[in-house]
Design a protein around this motif. Structure first.
Motif, short mmCIF file in Angstrom:
data_model
loop_
_atom_site.label_atom_id
_atom_site.label_comp_id
_atom_site.label_asym_id
_atom_site.label_seq_id
_atom_site.Cartn_x
_atom_site.Cartn_y
_atom_site.Cartn_z
N THR A 87 4.25 -22.14 28.87
CA THR A 87 5.55 -22.63 28.38
C THR A 87 5.93 -23.94 29.08
N ILE A 183 12.44 -20.95 21.21
CA ILE A 183 11.20 -21.19 21.97
C ILE A 183 10.15 -20.14 21.56
N ILE A 187 6.59 -21.16 19.80
CA ILE A 187 5.28 -20.94 20.43
C ILE A 187 4.47 -19.93 19.63
N LYS A 190 2.88 -21.10 16.16
CA LYS A 190 1.65 -21.90 16.17
C LYS A 190 0.47 -21.12 16.75
#
Ligand code: URA
Length: 459
Positions: A87, A183, A187, A190
């Motif tokens: 991250t 977030i 993440i 994808k």
């Protein structure tokens, strides 16, 4: 259906249906819904949050917003394709070290990495500090490369999860990045579109990470792990500390140098020269990747294999193979300590100036604020404020001391490598502010020094 009504509903904090979420993700991906309406919806999501159902619908809609990568030609019985994603943070060069190691141990990796933005660095930029390295090879070629050498490292493709790419660009300019829901969907969309069997997440926590405290990091990790598992893709998260910059170097070419040094370690230097925080995170992530790939259930044994893989030179060989496969330039350099020539990546590392930053007082370094160091890197040109900004690959910081180290007033804590004196002056304020030195008992300083950087594992 009207986008106006979808925005209004979320603004009132009501739950969106799957149809409404599909409508806005498809419409935005095709260019039918304007940026300003999606920005308004993202702000409403940021403020009011998403229910579990909404989050799952959003992530799946984003994952399906353009093509998915087909990795079926890489599959082997009993083996799994694993992706690793961090991250983000400052000095985070873990991917660049872990990938050659696990690839040398038989794990196939087809990895897409992002660019740095703001105070966090990006693996894609770091790789581009190698002269000639082509981060943009077509996906078909990337898959062929994995068949040949077991690994590729390319940039995020427009063909994968286009909704995320477009949404992230908006979030970045509308103060809507810092939302656990956004977030997690960004993440995981994808990652799910990248066609892998399993996902290993490195969720960073600390001043230089998106998550500033462990509770939020656990929440983000749990959210992403649940989404992955729900999609039938086994997902685990390792929560790691980003309180101070990871490892010794921060910058693009300078981080590549640290990667090279790490991968070239012999037994003695792996114990003595490599930074403990970096080593701990690399070994943990690599050991879990090997386990998830179906190549070794015992984490401790995997760590022993990783150690041997590095000191035998196999991980470095794989690293060079990867660079050459993607057109990176390499030259042979004579290494005294191995008494032979070794191929060495040619780096964009010619900076004009070097300045040492000294301790103002005697004591123990109690913290080095990674966000401030990331901001200082942006000041000297090593990071970008806007997506289209050019970066200076050669600039960066090399830390000689880290948290828990004792320093006498005047000792060098770090070296700044830079090209522009005015930019250095700007950066200097951040650097001075970032480092805190206090008087403390040796027991406390030892505790600081030996603190584990692996904070939790969420599965
Ligand atoms: N990294 C991503 O890919 N997306 C986010 O939203 C944050 C970090």
């Amino acid at each position: 259906m009207r986008m106006y009504d979808v925005i209004e509903k979320k603004r009132y904090g009501r739950e969106l249906t799957k149809e409404e979420i599909d409508f806005f993700v498809k419409g935005f991906s095709k260019g039918d819904i304007p940026d300003y309406q999606v920005s308004a919806l993202l702000m409403a999501i940021c403020i009011n949050g998403l229910t579990k159902e909404e989050l799952v619908h959003l992530t799946f809609a984003m994952a399906n917003s353009s093509g998915k990568l087909d990795l079926s030609s890489l599959k082997e019985p009993g083996r799994y394709i694993v992706d690793k994603h961090s991250t983000g943070g400052v000095g985070d060069k873990v991917t660049l070290i872990v990938l050659p190691i696990v690839a040398a141990l038989g794990v196939k990796v087809c990895k897409m990495s992002g660019r740095g933005l703001g105070y966090t660095g990006g693996t894609a930029d770091k790789l581009e500090s190698i002269v000639g390295y082509n981060i943009n090879i077509p996906l078909e070629d990337a898959i062929e490369q994995v068949k040949d050498i077991g690994v590729c490292l390319i940039s995020q493709s427009d063909k994968i999860a286009i909704a995320d790419k477009k949404m992230y660009a908006l979030r970045d300019t509308t103060a809507t990045v810092e939302s656990i829901d956004l977030i997690a969907s960004s993440i995981m969309s994808k990652k799910l579109a990248s066609g892998v069997d399993k996902i290993l997440l490195d969720v960073t926590v600390g001043s230089g990470a998106f998550m500033k405290n462990i509770d939020d990091a656990r929440k983000l990790a749990r959210t992403m792990v649940d989404i992955g598992n729900l999609a039938g893709v086994e997902t685990k998260a390792i929560i790691t500390s980003m309180a101070e910059p990871l490892g010794k170097n921060v910058g693009n070419a300078v981080e590549l140098k640290e990667v090279i040094e790490f991968l070239l370690s012999d037994e003695e230097s792996l114990y003595s020269n490599t930074s403990n925080d970096l080593k701990e995170v690399v070994f943990e992530i690599a050991a879990y990747m090997i386990k998830m790939a179906g190549l070794g259930d015992d984490i401790n044994q995997n760590k022993k294999d990783i150690f041997r893989c590095i000191v035998s030179g196999k991980a470095y060989e794989k690293f060079i193979e990867l660079i050459l496969a993607q057109d990176g330039q390499v030259c042979d350099v004579y290494m005294d300590w191995v008494e032979k020539e070794l191929p060495m990546p040619i780096l964009k590392d010619s900076a004009n100036y070097l300045k040492e930053i000294h301790a103002q007082n005697t004591g123990v370094i109690v913290s080095i604020d990674s966000k401030k160091i990331g901001e200082a890197l942006v000041c000297i040109g090593g990071g970008r404020i806007r997506k289209e900004d050019e970066i200076d690959y050669s600039v960066g910081f090399e830390f000689l001391k880290k948290t828990g180290d004792f320093v006498n007033a005047g000792d060098t804590i770090l070296k700044v490598i830079y090209n522009d004196k005015e930019k250095f002056d700007l950066a200097f304020e951040y650097i001075e502010d970032a480092i805190v030195i206090e008087n403390m008992l040796p027991e406390v300083s030892n505790e600081l020094k030996n603190k584990s950087h692996i904070l939790d594992i969420v599965e």
